[in-house]
Design an enzyme around this catalytic site. Sequence first.
Site, PDB file in Angstrom:
ATOM      1  N   ASP A 147     -37.109  21.910 -20.077  1.00 15.97           N
ATOM      2  CA  ASP A 147     -35.786  21.340 -19.860  1.00 15.97           C
ATOM      3  C   ASP A 147     -35.600  20.964 -18.397  1.00 15.97           C
ATOM      4  O   ASP A 147     -36.004  21.710 -17.500  1.00 15.97           O
ATOM      5  CB  ASP A 147     -34.729  22.375 -20.279  1.00 15.97           C
ATOM      6  CG  ASP A 147     -33.327  21.820 -20.138  1.00 15.97           C
ATOM      7  OD1 ASP A 147     -33.002  20.872 -20.864  1.00 15.97           O
ATOM      8  OD2 ASP A 147     -32.579  22.322 -19.283  1.00 15.97           O
TER       9      ASP A 147
ATOM     10  N   GLU B 198     -38.913  17.104 -20.503  1.00 12.16           N
ATOM     11  CA  GLU B 198     -37.659  16.386 -20.609  1.00 12.16           C
ATOM     12  C   GLU B 198     -37.368  15.793 -19.237  1.00 12.16           C
ATOM     13  O   GLU B 198     -36.889  16.479 -18.343  1.00 12.16           O
ATOM     14  CB  GLU B 198     -36.507  17.312 -21.017  1.00 12.16           C
ATOM     15  CG  GLU B 198     -35.245  16.526 -21.311  1.00 12.16           C
ATOM     16  CD  GLU B 198     -33.959  17.140 -20.759  1.00 12.16           C
ATOM     17  OE1 GLU B 198     -32.891  16.734 -21.216  1.00 12.16           O
ATOM     18  OE2 GLU B 198     -34.016  18.009 -19.877  1.00 12.16           O
TER      19      GLU B 198
END
Lengths: 536, 595
Positions: free
Chosen positions: A225, A267
């Site tokens: 993330d 990401e």
Amino acid sequence: MSMTVLRSEDGEERAASPLVGLAGDPERWYKDAVIYEVHVRAFQDSNGDGIGDFRGLTSRLDYLQDLGVTAVWLLPFYPSPLRDDGYDISDYRRVNPSYGSLRDFRLFLREAHRRGLRVITELVVAHTSDQHPWFQRARRAPAGSAARDFYLWSDTPDRFADARIIFKDFETSNWTWDPVAGAYYWHRFYSHQPALNYDNPLVRQAVLDIVDYWLAMGVDGLRLDAIPYLYAREGTTCENLPETFAFLRELRRHIDERFEGRMLLAEANQWPEDAAAYMADGVTCHMAFHFPLMPRMFMAVVQEDRFPIVDILAETPPIHESCQWALFLRNHDELTLEMVTDEERDYMYRAYARDPQARVNVGIRRRLAPLLGNDRRLIEVMHALLCSLPGTPILYYGDEIGMGDNIYLGDRNAVRTPMQWSADRNAGFSTANPQQLYLPVVMDPEYQPQAVNVEAQRANPASLWWWMKRLLAVRNRHRAFARGSFVNLRPENRKVLAFLRIHEDEHLPSRRTATPCRWSSSGGPSSPRSGTCPTS
Amino acid sequence: MELFGGTEFPPVGDLPYLVTLAPYGFYWFALSPQPTPAPRALPSFRTEQRWTEVLTGRQLTRLQQALGPYLSAQRWFRDKARGVRSVSVADAVPLEGLAPAAAGDPDRDDAGQPGPVLAVLHVELREGEPETYLLPLAWWPGSRGEELHRYHPEAVVAELTVGERHGYLVDAARDERASRALVAQVGRRRQVPGRHGALAGVPAPPARRLLGGALEAPARLVGGDQSNTSVVLGDQVVAKLVRQPQPGTHPGVEVGRFLAERARFPHSPAVVGSLEYRPAAGEPMTVLTVEEYRANEGDGFSYVVDALRHGLEQAAAHPEELEHLRLAEGHVGQLAVSDHAVPDHWLIGPHLEWATLLGQRTAELHRALASDPEHPAFAPEPLTATDRQAMYQASRALLRRTLRQLRALPDRHPLVDEVLGAEHRILAALRPLAINRVEAPRIRCHGDYHLGQVLWTGKDFVIIDFEGEPARSLTYRRIKRPALTDVAGMVRSFHYAGQLAAAQVAEQLGTGGGPDGLQGAVTLWYQAVAVVFLRAYLEVAGPARVVPPPEQLPLLLDFLLLDKAIYELGYEANSRPEWTWVPAAGVLELLADQP
């Protein structure tokens, strides 16, 4: 859980995923996968408390297998104050008690593997929750101490001024004053998510320990993330810094030495060349999301022109042969419009979000079906694109039945409502009192469970669900979709997108897949035009 | 190939490829290289003035050498395994001037050149007796020849330059003038002489009515089967070139004419006539058959598979609705003569009508075939104990041969292994026919009866192809058999249709729907359709006494079904080993009640 321990040639022990040796290519399974993104909380509640849990999710694994997906991506399920849907983690090694126990998670993992489904979890280590013990310790530790330096502190809020503010609907600065520490701390998202300080070797070691913990348990892949934001340097945008790539190489080396057949998914909401850097030379991540492609697929549809797609694919640099783009139409966040030009963004807002309530941050908080006006043909052609452009498709839970959203729920909760299994109470998601649900079931007359649910669609072979199942079956049968090279064709009619996917396989004759897609002509259905596509 | 429906699209050439898309429509195609045979080095000939000089002198010797490899590469050449030793052109009958030019003919780009020629080839094989094959030949110069060479290289025999003009020597089955000439000759009295024999027309009653119009209409080549090449003329007649003619009466013509002219059976196309090659010495052989053309929506097999696919897709969506539906245990023959009701169910309902109709038509066919006790070739004869013994022995020998073939297969399907282990049980299941009395006449049968041999017109069936199994000798094909032989062939093809539909649906739905998941539905469907078909058949055939009485029927039918399944095992082992499991499942099903 039982683990197969493989001995590599140099005698080192590497823990193989329990799936190694089962289906397909055990090392590069992610290239052939169809990923299903799901939130434990939203899928199935097994104990009637109104919140989905691992036992519930496990009981729905047969459903996922039947649909034809081959991997499940779980949103964060760790203990958290849940102020950012679980992306604010307060303990990296346990399961949030409302979703069950670590035992439940292990059972889920075993059952998924038994069905040939890979499991991808979230590694959210750019920041922690402000409730995490590391932060509580840091704010009380003396300035300059190792414990304090788990985070970035400053006496003034004006350092790193070139870094953009991402959640600009909610935050005004990347610095927030902490009265306990008596200093400002650095954060890139919400102010309750202080950013970890990767210059501190203790932080890096702590992160590697977390990685080892989950991979040793059998997790097949990690979604990294907010990975571009690990480091902050004065005079830069504090994104995609060389130090970040150095750490990723270290992380990859660490994993490759200890495990087999695992996958890292970056990401990085970046332009293609920057995003491709996260897969450079096959020594950092295995996969990265293709953020700019997604809005352009929507743009191509509304403009009835292939140019946006062709253009962004032409701008996409080639990637290492072990790597793969991750493609998606919609996910748990807003349809982000950061990676488009101002004109394009304006166009997208006018086309897809006339209602200002649908807009959030720099994006649109809607599910796929409402975005496309619930037009079955559009939904189909978008999924056909998702499954045929180069990359691994990611489906967002509920989109296989065309679920709706509720844009009045605040933040991005519009697209995080309970899965609609049937027309029963709470859409078959939970037996709790409807008031007790973590979020209310969609009540829009067009999308409510009476109209849109799994049970009804599975009973009707002409439904969207069956269409999706067939689509995935076709994709899974032909490797060209997963591994083929991409050759764009240029039919004269600009409303027609046609391309070849070419894959040579020693077991198959060379197979090419041509996919002409056509955007509607303004004449509508009654004016058929033929697209010519010269194929060789 | 389109990926969702599995539909073949036309081949991609150099020209722009046109695809029409609906709004927001899309296609996924799998492009695969055309399975072109390994490029044959094309022999090259040169003649001075006329292309037919290639059929004389030194040129002929070279041409004959070139014909060996050419024949071996043809689909319709059945003696590949036996190996070609030599080919000689036994005769060459000129077809020039037999039919007037018609609308569909290409412009005469070979003006001044002789027209097509029908070559009768004498093929010496490395093993066994020599065979005769037919190859009509024509010379195609210019762009027409180039195009054929490019898209249908298999139809090009050689390069042939006449004088200064380049062209190709081609298989004239694709030449409209040749087809028309052959069909025209069917209706003529005068024979066309060749060097060592002549072509003689044998018109049947409809010839006068149909031939005139057909000859003026355009011709189109329809996909030939493995032994013939068919041309449709103006949707009025179908002409079938028999690639491997045999001396003697052609059963297709014989049965076809009997049905139309003696029995007045309306559900098969009338024979318009045939063309015989009469060698100077020896028996005539039929080289061309012409039948009336019946408009149709494709053969019964594709019709049934399509209809069943829809049902199976429903079944995959509603497995629970099928769980408790089972016909009673037992073989289909037993069930057909019992009073078990066929369940009223959406999987079966849409199939009741055609199965009933097909049963009726089949019985009417057999009644017609058995209707003339005076005609020696058609008069019914009793099935004697000796006949039953012979049937048993023939089946036993077939089983032995087939099992030997199966053992040699690599990667056997588990069901095939199971069959290999069940030899004694299979023999035991065949045995009862040899020792039990069965009262049924032997009659002339269709001989190669299955769903592919009936055409669906949209509301009725037309039964075609009475020539029997082409691989067999003409005399073998004319042997009388119990009528249930045809019935068993048809019931077996229901089983095939079911398995094929299940395989297609399972593939389309991915692993989730799995063929095993559909197996229950397919078995239910197969049993129900077979029972409905048999009952309708027996209702018409029973009173005509072309079948044994009900108590003896299951025994004979079981034997014939098993015999047919064993034959299929051998056939699949030869040509499609990946399909051997289908007849294997059929064999095992028939053993189910055996100890």
